[in-house]
Design a protein around this motif. Structure first.
Motif, PDB file in Angstrom:
ATOM      1  N   GLU A  48       0.653  -1.183   0.021  1.00  0.00           N
ATOM      2  CA  GLU A  48       0.115   0.053   0.156  1.00  0.00           C
ATOM      3  C   GLU A  48       0.833   1.349  -0.241  1.00  0.00           C
ATOM      4  N   ALA A  49       1.925   1.146   0.733  1.00  0.00           N
ATOM      5  CA  ALA A  49       2.788   2.461   0.861  1.00  0.00           C
ATOM      6  C   ALA A  49       3.444   2.628  -0.332  1.00  0.00           C
ATOM      7  N   MET A  50       3.761   1.506  -1.383  1.00  0.00           N
ATOM      8  CA  MET A  50       4.577   1.823  -2.305  1.00  0.00           C
ATOM      9  C   MET A  50       3.440   2.330  -3.496  1.00  0.00           C
ATOM     10  N   GLY A  51       2.064   2.149  -3.148  1.00  0.00           N
ATOM     11  CA  GLY A  51       1.104   2.775  -4.101  1.00  0.00           C
ATOM     12  C   GLY A  51       0.615   1.772  -5.356  1.00  0.00           C
ATOM     13  N   ALA A  52       0.409   0.551  -4.743  1.00  0.00           N
ATOM     14  CA  ALA A  52      -0.329  -0.466  -5.625  1.00  0.00           C
ATOM     15  C   ALA A  52      -1.839  -0.309  -5.712  1.00  0.00           C
ATOM     16  N   ASP A  53      -1.938  -0.121  -7.172  1.00  0.00           N
ATOM     17  CA  ASP A  53      -3.548   0.184  -7.448  1.00  0.00           C
ATOM     18  C   ASP A  53      -4.304  -1.123  -7.701  1.00  0.00           C
ATOM     19  N   ALA A  54      -3.542  -2.053  -7.656  1.00  0.00           N
ATOM     20  CA  ALA A  54      -4.336  -3.482  -7.756  1.00  0.00           C
ATOM     21  C   ALA A  54      -3.419  -4.656  -7.203  1.00  0.00           C
ATOM     22  N   VAL A  55      -4.165  -5.537  -6.463  1.00  0.00           N
ATOM     23  CA  VAL A  55      -3.136  -6.498  -6.113  1.00  0.00           C
ATOM     24  C   VAL A  55      -3.988  -7.915  -6.573  1.00  0.00           C
ATOM     25  N   VAL A  56      -3.170  -8.631  -7.092  1.00  0.00           N
ATOM     26  CA  VAL A  56      -3.603 -10.028  -7.384  1.00  0.00           C
ATOM     27  C   VAL A  56      -3.152 -10.784  -6.389  1.00  0.00           C
ATOM     28  N   ILE A  57      -3.942 -11.521  -5.711  1.00  0.00           N
ATOM     29  CA  ILE A  57      -3.263 -12.560  -4.761  1.00  0.00           C
ATOM     30  C   ILE A  57      -3.784 -14.068  -4.783  1.00  0.00           C
ATOM     31  N   ARG A  58      -2.485 -14.841  -4.703  1.00  0.00           N
ATOM     32  CA  ARG A  58      -2.814 -16.213  -4.580  1.00  0.00           C
ATOM     33  C   ARG A  58      -2.192 -16.616  -3.585  1.00  0.00           C
ATOM     34  N   HIS A  59      -3.142 -17.460  -2.634  1.00  0.00           N
ATOM     35  CA  HIS A  59      -2.813 -17.730  -1.467  1.00  0.00           C
ATOM     36  C   HIS A  59      -3.266 -19.282  -1.131  1.00  0.00           C
ATOM     37  N   GLY A  60      -2.352 -20.252  -0.030  1.00  0.00           N
ATOM     38  CA  GLY A  60      -2.811 -21.484   0.094  1.00  0.00           C
ATOM     39  C   GLY A  60      -4.120 -21.323   1.201  1.00  0.00           C
ATOM     40  N   ALA A  61      -4.286 -20.374   1.693  1.00  0.00           N
ATOM     41  CA  ALA A  61      -5.510 -20.456   2.851  1.00  0.00           C
ATOM     42  C   ALA A  61      -6.987 -19.876   2.014  1.00  0.00           C
ATOM     43  N   SER A  62      -7.901 -20.600   2.218  1.00  0.00           N
ATOM     44  CA  SER A  62      -9.171 -20.221   1.641  1.00  0.00           C
ATOM     45  C   SER A  62      -9.572 -19.013   2.443  1.00  0.00           C
ATOM     46  N   GLY A  63      -9.892 -17.953   1.686  1.00  0.00           N
ATOM     47  CA  GLY A  63     -10.463 -16.671   2.315  1.00  0.00           C
ATOM     48  C   GLY A  63      -9.460 -15.730   2.541  1.00  0.00           C
ATOM     49  N   ALA A  64      -8.184 -15.853   1.864  1.00  0.00           N
ATOM     50  CA  ALA A  64      -7.101 -14.926   2.302  1.00  0.00           C
ATOM     51  C   ALA A  64      -7.388 -13.520   1.257  1.00  0.00           C
ATOM     52  N   ALA A  65      -8.048 -13.863   0.232  1.00  0.00           N
ATOM     53  CA  ALA A  65      -8.304 -12.628  -0.804  1.00  0.00           C
ATOM     54  C   ALA A  65      -9.474 -11.814  -0.055  1.00  0.00           C
ATOM     55  N   ASN A  66     -10.258 -12.638   0.593  1.00  0.00           N
ATOM     56  CA  ASN A  66     -11.499 -11.743   1.331  1.00  0.00           C
ATOM     57  C   ASN A  66     -11.142 -10.983   2.392  1.00  0.00           C
ATOM     58  N   VAL A  67      -9.846 -11.760   3.124  1.00  0.00           N
ATOM     59  CA  VAL A  67      -9.465 -10.957   4.306  1.00  0.00           C
ATOM     60  C   VAL A  67      -8.663  -9.719   3.946  1.00  0.00           C
ATOM     61  N   LEU A  68      -7.811  -9.997   2.881  1.00  0.00           N
ATOM     62  CA  LEU A  68      -7.268  -8.539   2.142  1.00  0.00           C
ATOM     63  C   LEU A  68      -8.062  -7.418   1.712  1.00  0.00           C
ATOM     64  N   ALA A  69      -9.182  -7.874   1.357  1.00  0.00           N
ATOM     65  CA  ALA A  69     -10.023  -6.915   0.655  1.00  0.00           C
ATOM     66  C   ALA A  69     -11.126  -6.292   1.790  1.00  0.00           C
ATOM     67  N   HIS A  70     -11.215  -6.947   3.066  1.00  0.00           N
ATOM     68  CA  HIS A  70     -11.803  -6.324   3.960  1.00  0.00           C
ATOM     69  C   HIS A  70     -11.110  -5.853   5.113  1.00  0.00           C
ATOM     70  N   SER A  71      -9.674  -5.818   4.909  1.00  0.00           N
ATOM     71  CA  SER A  71      -8.943  -5.568   6.124  1.00  0.00           C
ATOM     72  C   SER A  71      -8.702  -3.965   6.382  1.00  0.00           C
ATOM     73  N   GLY A  72      -8.896  -3.264   5.113  1.00  0.00           N
ATOM     74  CA  GLY A  72      -8.645  -1.835   5.453  1.00  0.00           C
ATOM     75  C   GLY A  72      -7.090  -1.559   5.117  1.00  0.00           C
ATOM     76  N   TRP A  73      -6.217  -2.730   4.974  1.00  0.00           N
ATOM     77  CA  TRP A  73      -4.831  -2.462   4.837  1.00  0.00           C
ATOM     78  C   TRP A  73      -4.440  -2.029   3.396  1.00  0.00           C
ATOM     79  N   ILE A  74      -5.198  -2.189   2.509  1.00  0.00           N
ATOM     80  CA  ILE A  74      -4.950  -1.835   1.116  1.00  0.00           C
ATOM     81  C   ILE A  74      -6.245  -0.997   0.506  1.00  0.00           C
ATOM     82  N   ASN A  75      -5.930  -0.105  -0.221  1.00  0.00           N
ATOM     83  CA  ASN A  75      -6.912   0.704  -0.848  1.00  0.00           C
ATOM     84  C   ASN A  75      -7.129   0.131  -2.263  1.00  0.00           C
ATOM     85  N   GLY A  76      -6.291  -0.384  -3.040  1.00  0.00           N
ATOM     86  CA  GLY A  76      -6.493  -0.713  -4.030  1.00  0.00           C
ATOM     87  C   GLY A  76      -7.393  -1.788  -4.430  1.00  0.00           C
ATOM     88  N   ALA A  77      -7.561  -2.243  -5.774  1.00  0.00           N
ATOM     89  CA  ALA A  77      -8.475  -3.211  -6.332  1.00  0.00           C
ATOM     90  C   ALA A  77      -7.786  -4.659  -5.766  1.00  0.00           C
TER      91      ALA A  77
END
Ligand code: NCD
Length: 322
Positions: free
Chosen positions: A97-126
């Motif tokens: 976020e600090a580096m200014g990512a406009d979109a984060v494409v995430i692959r993760h071994g944990a089910s729900g990881a993308a949802n966590v990231l999207a609802h965390s408020g840590w990242i403003n990008g898509a």
């Protein structure tokens, strides 16, 4: 039409939105056929590929998609990063976020990881889910739908759904995020889904899913005559027990092979998301046959991911407050 800011699940898309993404991908495919495969659309945007799980196709496909739209791309894989030193998803996300990512494409071994990231408020990008555990893989479902539409309707694909198309999804459904996202999207697009698997590889709640369940591939090929047979990889890395007697048994009963290829009706196709276990869920003759869409799926994946990145990055950004 208003597109969502994130793509976390295939269920995020209405029928109109899904068809629109497929139509945009059609235009992107034209760009990919040109000598100069580049659009200026995402110039000045930064796309981060955040991959905590191994991937060949999906990561390269997103990278190429972002580059063809002129975005800056950062590939971040967990191996060789501070994540392997114990840095948390939160710290990693805040750094991006600090580096200014406009979109984060995430692959993760944990089910729900993308949802966590999207609802965390840590990242403003898509946030785009590129596969989370055994949960979902929405861009794979979109590229599969795109492949079906193109193969069945050719140049007349634009604007069309998959109404009435019969799709058999075969094999390790239990561990497959591809199957789950395909089920959701195919239902949205009006297709008829059949799950074919050994009982041990069906999810416990399979009977509540909007799919017809079968245990015999031969019966499905003979009685249902599907337009699409989608073979799934046996996900050995997610298996902590033995789900079938032996690989030879599995290949004999649930694998796709030349005999089964001969049972397909004219125009029907065999799909596989890759990577294939040749000789297990699919044999070489069918994987390399004209009915196989395996390489077409890979090519279409770039066009579809261009459409997805375009959609999430060009929409209303009301929440984006920097
Ligand atoms: C799939 C995945 O990673 O979920 N592969 C892919 O994205 N092309 C399917 C699989 O690994 O079997």
């Amino acid at each position: 039409m208003m597109m969502n800011r994130n793509l976390l699940s295939a269920a995020d898309l209405s029928r109109d939105q899904a068809v629109e993404i497929l139509d945009i991908a059609e235009g992107m495919a034209d760009v990919n056929d040109r000598e100069i495969k580049k659009l200026p659309t995402l110039r000045g945007k930064t796309v981060v590929n955040l991959f905590f799980e191994d991937s060949t196709r999906t990561r390269i496909s997103f990278e190429l998609a972002a580059k063809r739209l002129s975005a800056d791309v950062i590939n971040f894989s967990a191996k060789g990063s501070s994540v392997s030193k114990g840095e948390s998803l939160k710290d990693t996300a805040q750094t991006l976020e600090a580096m200014g990512a406009d979109a984060v494409v995430i692959r993760h071994g944990a089910s729900g990881a993308a949802n966590v990231l999207a609802h965390s408020g840590w990242i403003n990008g898509a946030i785009v889910n590129a596969g989370d555990g055994t949960h979902e893989h929405p861009t794979q479902a979109l590229l599969d739908a795109f492949t079906m539409r193109k193969r069945l309707h050719g140049k007349a694909s634009a604007g069309r759904s998959l109404d009435g198309v019969k799709v058999a999804i075969v094999g390790d459904i239990l561990h497959s995020r591809v199957a789950r996202s395909n089920l959701l999207l195919l239902n949205t697009l009006g297709a008829e889904v059949h799950f074919v698997a050994p009982p041990t590889l069906l999810p416990a709640n399979a009977s509540n899913m909007k799919a017809t369940l079968h245990y015999s591939l031969d019966e499905v090929l003979e009685n249902e005559t599907p337009e699409v047979v989608m073979m799934l990889r046996v996900q050995a890395e997610r298996m902590n027990a033995s789900y079938f007697p032996s690989e030879r048994e599995y290949a004999r009963i649930w694998g796709f092979n030349a005999d089964r290829l001969a049972k397909l009706k004219p125009g029907a196709m065999v799909m596989h998301p890759g990577p294939m276990n040749r000789g297990l869920e699919i044999d070489a003759i069918s994987a390399d046959s004209p009915q196989s869409t395996v390489l077409g799926q890979v090519a279409n994946g770039v066009s579809v991911r261009m459409a997805v990145l375009f959609s999430v990055l060009s929409g209303e950004r009301a929440n984006h407050v920097n």
